[in-house]
Each structure stands twice: as structure tokens, then as C-alpha cells.
Design a protein around this motif. Structure first.
Motif, PDB file in Angstrom:
ATOM      1  N   ALA A 239       0.823  -1.205   0.000  1.00 18.17           N
ATOM      2  CA  ALA A 239       0.000   0.000   0.000  1.00 18.17           C
ATOM      3  C   ALA A 239       0.860   1.260   0.000  1.00 18.17           C
ATOM      4  O   ALA A 239       1.997   1.260   0.477  1.00 18.17           O
ATOM      5  CB  ALA A 239      -0.921   0.016   1.215  1.00 18.17           C
ATOM      6  N   ASN A 240       0.296   2.334  -0.524  1.00 19.86           N
ATOM      7  CA  ASN A 240       0.883   3.666  -0.415  1.00 19.86           C
ATOM      8  C   ASN A 240      -0.067   4.499   0.421  1.00 19.86           C
ATOM      9  O   ASN A 240      -1.184   4.793  -0.006  1.00 19.86           O
ATOM     10  CB  ASN A 240       1.096   4.306  -1.782  1.00 19.86           C
ATOM     11  CG  ASN A 240       1.648   5.714  -1.668  1.00 19.86           C
ATOM     12  OD1 ASN A 240       2.573   5.967  -0.904  1.00 19.86           O
ATOM     13  ND2 ASN A 240       1.079   6.646  -2.418  1.00 19.86           N
ATOM     14  N   ILE A 241       0.352   4.857   1.626  1.00 19.20           N
ATOM     15  CA  ILE A 241      -0.528   5.540   2.570  1.00 19.20           C
ATOM     16  C   ILE A 241      -0.142   7.008   2.629  1.00 19.20           C
ATOM     17  O   ILE A 241       0.960   7.355   3.059  1.00 19.20           O
ATOM     18  CB  ILE A 241      -0.439   4.913   3.981  1.00 19.20           C
ATOM     19  CG1 ILE A 241      -0.785   3.422   3.918  1.00 19.20           C
ATOM     20  CG2 ILE A 241      -1.363   5.633   4.947  1.00 19.20           C
ATOM     21  CD1 ILE A 241       0.407   2.505   3.903  1.00 19.20           C
ATOM     22  N   VAL A 242      -1.034   7.862   2.156  1.00 19.21           N
ATOM     23  CA  VAL A 242      -0.795   9.308   2.158  1.00 19.21           C
ATOM     24  C   VAL A 242      -1.247   9.887   3.497  1.00 19.21           C
ATOM     25  O   VAL A 242      -2.397   9.727   3.900  1.00 19.21           O
ATOM     26  CB  VAL A 242      -1.543   9.993   1.001  1.00 19.21           C
ATOM     27  CG1 VAL A 242      -1.328  11.504   1.034  1.00 19.21           C
ATOM     28  CG2 VAL A 242      -1.083   9.427  -0.341  1.00 19.21           C
ATOM     29  N   VAL A 243      -0.325  10.551   4.185  1.00 18.57           N
ATOM     30  CA  VAL A 243      -0.618  11.183   5.477  1.00 18.57           C
ATOM     31  C   VAL A 243      -0.236  12.650   5.332  1.00 18.57           C
ATOM     32  O   VAL A 243       0.902  13.038   5.580  1.00 18.57           O
ATOM     33  CB  VAL A 243       0.168  10.523   6.625  1.00 18.57           C
ATOM     34  CG1 VAL A 243      -0.266  11.108   7.969  1.00 18.57           C
ATOM     35  CG2 VAL A 243      -0.024   9.007   6.621  1.00 18.57           C
ATOM     36  N   ASP A 244      -1.197  13.466   4.893  1.00 20.05           N
ATOM     37  CA  ASP A 244      -0.835  14.839   4.495  1.00 20.05           C
ATOM     38  C   ASP A 244      -1.805  15.913   4.954  1.00 20.05           C
ATOM     39  O   ASP A 244      -1.705  17.065   4.519  1.00 20.05           O
ATOM     40  CB  ASP A 244      -0.672  14.905   2.979  1.00 20.05           C
ATOM     41  CG  ASP A 244      -2.000  14.774   2.240  1.00 20.05           C
ATOM     42  OD1 ASP A 244      -3.014  14.389   2.866  1.00 20.05           O
ATOM     43  OD2 ASP A 244      -2.019  15.065   1.034  1.00 20.05           O
ATOM     44  N   ASN A 245      -2.776  15.554   5.820  1.00 19.91           N
ATOM     45  CA  ASN A 245      -3.701  16.560   6.335  1.00 19.91           C
ATOM     46  C   ASN A 245      -4.464  17.260   5.211  1.00 19.91           C
ATOM     47  O   ASN A 245      -4.844  18.431   5.340  1.00 19.91           O
ATOM     48  CB  ASN A 245      -2.954  17.597   7.187  1.00 19.91           C
ATOM     49  CG  ASN A 245      -3.714  18.007   8.425  1.00 19.91           C
ATOM     50  OD1 ASN A 245      -4.898  17.749   8.555  1.00 19.91           O
ATOM     51  ND2 ASN A 245      -3.031  18.656   9.349  1.00 19.91           N
ATOM     52  N   GLY A 246      -4.667  16.551   4.096  1.00 21.07           N
ATOM     53  CA  GLY A 246      -5.424  17.111   2.986  1.00 21.07           C
ATOM     54  C   GLY A 246      -4.624  18.023   2.073  1.00 21.07           C
ATOM     55  O   GLY A 246      -5.194  18.723   1.230  1.00 21.07           O
ATOM     56  N   TYR A 247      -3.278  17.995   2.198  1.00 18.96           N
ATOM     57  CA  TYR A 247      -2.456  18.911   1.412  1.00 18.96           C
ATOM     58  C   TYR A 247      -2.547  18.627  -0.083  1.00 18.96           C
ATOM     59  O   TYR A 247      -2.670  19.561  -0.886  1.00 18.96           O
ATOM     60  CB  TYR A 247      -0.990  18.803   1.870  1.00 18.96           C
ATOM     61  CG  TYR A 247      -0.043  19.722   1.150  1.00 18.96           C
ATOM     62  CD1 TYR A 247      -0.097  21.105   1.357  1.00 18.96           C
ATOM     63  CD2 TYR A 247       0.889  19.235   0.252  1.00 18.96           C
ATOM     64  CE1 TYR A 247       0.763  21.968   0.710  1.00 18.96           C
ATOM     65  CE2 TYR A 247       1.764  20.086  -0.407  1.00 18.96           C
ATOM     66  CZ  TYR A 247       1.693  21.455  -0.180  1.00 18.96           C
ATOM     67  OH  TYR A 247       2.543  22.290  -0.854  1.00 18.96           O
ATOM     68  N   THR A 248      -2.490  17.354  -0.474  1.00 22.03           N
ATOM     69  CA  THR A 248      -2.642  17.038  -1.893  1.00 22.03           C
ATOM     70  C   THR A 248      -4.123  16.999  -2.233  1.00 22.03           C
ATOM     71  O   THR A 248      -4.966  16.608  -1.418  1.00 22.03           O
ATOM     72  CB  THR A 248      -1.988  15.679  -2.247  1.00 22.03           C
ATOM     73  OG1 THR A 248      -2.514  14.660  -1.402  1.00 22.03           O
ATOM     74  CG2 THR A 248      -0.486  15.748  -2.060  1.00 22.03           C
ATOM     75  N   LYS A 249      -4.436  17.350  -3.462  1.00 20.39           N
ATOM     76  CA  LYS A 249      -5.849  17.498  -3.852  1.00 20.39           C
ATOM     77  C   LYS A 249      -6.308  16.418  -4.818  1.00 20.39           C
ATOM     78  O   LYS A 249      -7.442  16.419  -5.249  1.00 20.39           O
ATOM     79  CB  LYS A 249      -6.041  18.877  -4.503  1.00 20.39           C
ATOM     80  CG  LYS A 249      -5.570  20.055  -3.649  1.00 20.39           C
ATOM     81  CD  LYS A 249      -6.257  20.076  -2.290  1.00 20.39           C
ATOM     82  CE  LYS A 249      -5.882  21.311  -1.471  1.00 20.39           C
ATOM     83  NZ  LYS A 249      -4.551  21.242  -0.877  1.00 20.39           N
ATOM     84  N   ARG A 250      -5.432  15.467  -5.167  1.00 22.90           N
ATOM     85  CA  ARG A 250      -5.813  14.423  -6.099  1.00 22.90           C
ATOM     86  C   ARG A 250      -6.781  13.438  -5.438  1.00 22.90           C
ATOM     87  O   ARG A 250      -6.827  13.296  -4.224  1.00 22.90           O
ATOM     88  CB  ARG A 250      -4.577  13.660  -6.575  1.00 22.90           C
ATOM     89  CG  ARG A 250      -3.899  12.863  -5.468  1.00 22.90           C
ATOM     90  CD  ARG A 250      -2.573  12.263  -5.899  1.00 22.90           C
ATOM     91  NE  ARG A 250      -2.006  11.507  -4.803  1.00 22.90           N
ATOM     92  CZ  ARG A 250      -1.650  10.228  -4.864  1.00 22.90           C
ATOM     93  NH1 ARG A 250      -1.776   9.556  -5.986  1.00 22.90           N
ATOM     94  NH2 ARG A 250      -1.153   9.616  -3.827  1.00 22.90           N
ATOM     95  N   THR A 251      -7.559  12.746  -6.268  1.00 23.10           N
ATOM     96  CA  THR A 251      -8.350  11.637  -5.764  1.00 23.10           C
ATOM     97  C   THR A 251      -7.423  10.438  -5.588  1.00 23.10           C
ATOM     98  O   THR A 251      -6.710  10.057  -6.499  1.00 23.10           O
ATOM     99  CB  THR A 251      -9.468  11.265  -6.762  1.00 23.10           C
ATOM    100  OG1 THR A 251     -10.309  12.412  -6.939  1.00 23.10           O
ATOM    101  CG2 THR A 251     -10.298  10.113  -6.246  1.00 23.10           C
ATOM    102  N   GLN A 252      -7.434   9.867  -4.402  1.00 22.43           N
ATOM    103  CA  GLN A 252      -6.485   8.809  -4.072  1.00 22.43           C
ATOM    104  C   GLN A 252      -7.181   7.449  -4.193  1.00 22.43           C
ATOM    105  O   GLN A 252      -7.869   7.004  -3.286  1.00 22.43           O
ATOM    106  CB  GLN A 252      -5.933   9.030  -2.667  1.00 22.43           C
ATOM    107  CG  GLN A 252      -5.134  10.332  -2.580  1.00 22.43           C
ATOM    108  CD  GLN A 252      -4.781  10.700  -1.156  1.00 22.43           C
ATOM    109  OE1 GLN A 252      -4.848   9.893  -0.260  1.00 22.43           O
ATOM    110  NE2 GLN A 252      -4.405  11.955  -0.952  1.00 22.43           N
ATOM    111  N   PHE A 253      -6.980   6.796  -5.330  1.00 22.49           N
ATOM    112  CA  PHE A 253      -7.568   5.479  -5.538  1.00 22.49           C
ATOM    113  C   PHE A 253      -6.706   4.431  -4.868  1.00 22.49           C
ATOM    114  O   PHE A 253      -5.494   4.570  -4.810  1.00 22.49           O
ATOM    115  CB  PHE A 253      -7.671   5.182  -7.045  1.00 22.49           C
ATOM    116  CG  PHE A 253      -8.696   6.024  -7.753  1.00 22.49           C
ATOM    117  CD1 PHE A 253     -10.039   5.776  -7.588  1.00 22.49           C
ATOM    118  CD2 PHE A 253      -8.304   7.077  -8.563  1.00 22.49           C
ATOM    119  CE1 PHE A 253     -10.989   6.556  -8.222  1.00 22.49           C
ATOM    120  CE2 PHE A 253      -9.237   7.857  -9.220  1.00 22.49           C
ATOM    121  CZ  PHE A 253     -10.585   7.588  -9.048  1.00 22.49           C
TER     122      PHE A 253
END
Length: 253
Positions: A239-253
Motif C-alpha cells: 500500500a501507499n498511505i498518504v498522510v498529508d492533512n489534505g495537502y494534496t488534492k488528487r483523488t487517491q484510488f
């Protein structure tokens, strides 16, 4: 929830400050024995004294991670000192912020190769564990434009691919591999306090892109890492787990 981390052995490369230091704190509070390395013996000793307060076993040394044999030697000595290795994470990183041969070489030598060498050295130790976990660290700079053209972002994208491939290759050995992709993270001894002082306009622009109006804290990120490496998360690998407090705006599939 009991994460099941008590008694596990964590080897953390480059954890004498910043995110790595906070991860060491969180894992030791959960009962993990901790081995760390870093460039400064004083900083290594300081972190070891902090985590030892949790009553866990510790090991640490200062080294230059760009030296070919340094990280593998550390991993072997740390596994011997702790009595094994269940968790391996490399935190070393650098970013010259420019698109030059020197900048590419710097990221490869200080970030990518220490991670790869450390994983290779940890693999036989991890294979003996019933709860083996590796975390590779990427960055949201790999998934959305950040500070222009630079090798740091490109090579952090490569880390995601490498982590995914490793997860498939090592699953048969009982070793889980996941990628953590943080956005900007505020720690007291990390880069963002310095950026705030030296580059206030850039700092404020970054903060303005946080929908919550604040940076992720080091402890918040460290707790996510602790869950991912824990036996409570045993079904997660690749898995790739994004932990960014909503900083990136892409849809994360």
C-alpha cells in the motif's frame, strides 16, 4: 486497541532527529526495542536516552550513510544487539532543491541507496520474524507539483514503485512492505521551523494549501507509521498511505 508492538525490534536508519526521532518515541512507548543511527553521536545518544525511559532495549551509533558498507554493518550490529529485527525503516533524506547532476547524486546517495542497502541487510533478519514489516518513505512532492523540477520529487516517486515491487517479492517470506507518503510535517527539529524563519512567504503559502489550516504533526504521522508496522495491520502490504492533512488534492484510488 493493543497494536501488538510490545517486545518487537525496530531498526531505524537516520532517526536521530525529525520524523525518525518521533517515530522512535512512539514505537518505544508501545514497547518496541529501538536501534537508531544518525550523523551526530550527540543526537543519537540524546534520542536513545529519551526512548530508554520507556524501559525498552536500545542500540545506536553515529555513521555516514553515504558510505557503502555503513548501513548494512549497522543493521547487522543492531539486530545482534536487540536480538532480531521485526521492523525496518529508513528516514535519511536530502534535497538540494535544484535540477543538477549534483542534486540527483545527492538524493541517490543520501536517501535512496541507504534505504535499499538497509532493506537488503535487514531482509535475512526480518525473514526470521513472525511480524516483519518494512516502511519506505516517499513524499507528496512525488504525486503533485512541489517546488518545481527537482530530483527529490522524481526519486520519491520511484520509492513508491520500489516499495510496491518489494511487497510482492517479499510476501512469500512473510515480510510486509508499505510506503508512507507524508505531506509537510512539523517537528521541532525538522526543516519546517527553519523554513518558517528563513522563507516566511513560502511557509505561509504552504500552510494556506492545508484545508485544516495546520501542518501534520510529527506525532500524528508517527502514530500512523506505528499502526502500519504493527501486527494489528497484518493484512496490509503493497500500500501507499498518504498522510498529508489534505495537502494534496488528487483523488487517491
Amino acid at each position: 486497541m493493543d497494536l501488538g508492538l510490545k517486545g518487537l525490534k525496530a531498526i531505524l536508519v537516520g532517526a536521530n532527529g525529525g520524523i525518525g526521532r518521533v517515530v522512535a518515541h512512539v514505537l518505544s512507548a508501545e514497547g518496541c526495542d529501538i536501534a537508531i543511527c544518525g550523523r551526530s553521536q550527540d543526537k543519537v545518544d540524546n534520542v536513545l536516552s529519551e526512548v530508554a525511559a520507556s524501559g525498552v532495549k536500545t542500540y545506536g551509533e553515529a555513521l555516514d550513510v553515504t558510505q557503502v558498507d555503513a548501513v548494512p554493518a549497522f543493521v547487522d550490529k543492531a539486530a545482534e544487539a536487540l536480538g532480531g529485527c521485526d521492523i525496518f525503516i529508513s528516514f535519511t533524506s536530502t534535497n538540494l532543491g535544484e535540477d543538477t547532476d549534483a542534486a540527483w547524486e545527492a538524493v541517490i546517495q543520501a536517501d535512496i541507496l541507504p534505504m535499499r542497502r538497509g532493506i537488503a541487510a535487514a531482509r535475512p533478519h526480518l525473514a526470521k520474524s513472525d511480524n516483519a514489516a518494512i516502511v519506505c518513505f516517499s513524499s507528496t512532492g512525488a504525486v503533485e507539483e512541489f517546488m518545481g523540477v527537482q530530483p527529490y520529487n522524481a526519486l520519491k516517486a520511484a520509492v513508491m514503485n520500489y516499495s510496491s515491487s518489494l511487497a510482492q517479492a517479499l510476501a512469500g517470506e512473510g515480510i510486509r512492505v508499505n510506503c508512507i507518503t507524508p505531506g509537510p510535517v512539523m517537528t521541532e527539529d525538522g526543516p519546517w521551523p527553519k523554513i518558517q524563519a528563513a522563507m516566511p512567504d513560502f511557509y505561509n503559502a504552504t500552510l494556506a494549501n492545508m484545508p485544516s489550516g495546520r501542518f501534520t504533526t510529527g506525532e500524528e504521522l508517527a502514530k500512523a507509521v506505528a499502526f502500519v508496522v504493527s501486527p494489528a495491520c497484518k493484512a496490509m502490504t503493497g500500500a501507499n498511505i498518504v498522510v498529508d492533512n489534505g495537502y494534496t488534492k488528487r483523488t487517491q484510488f
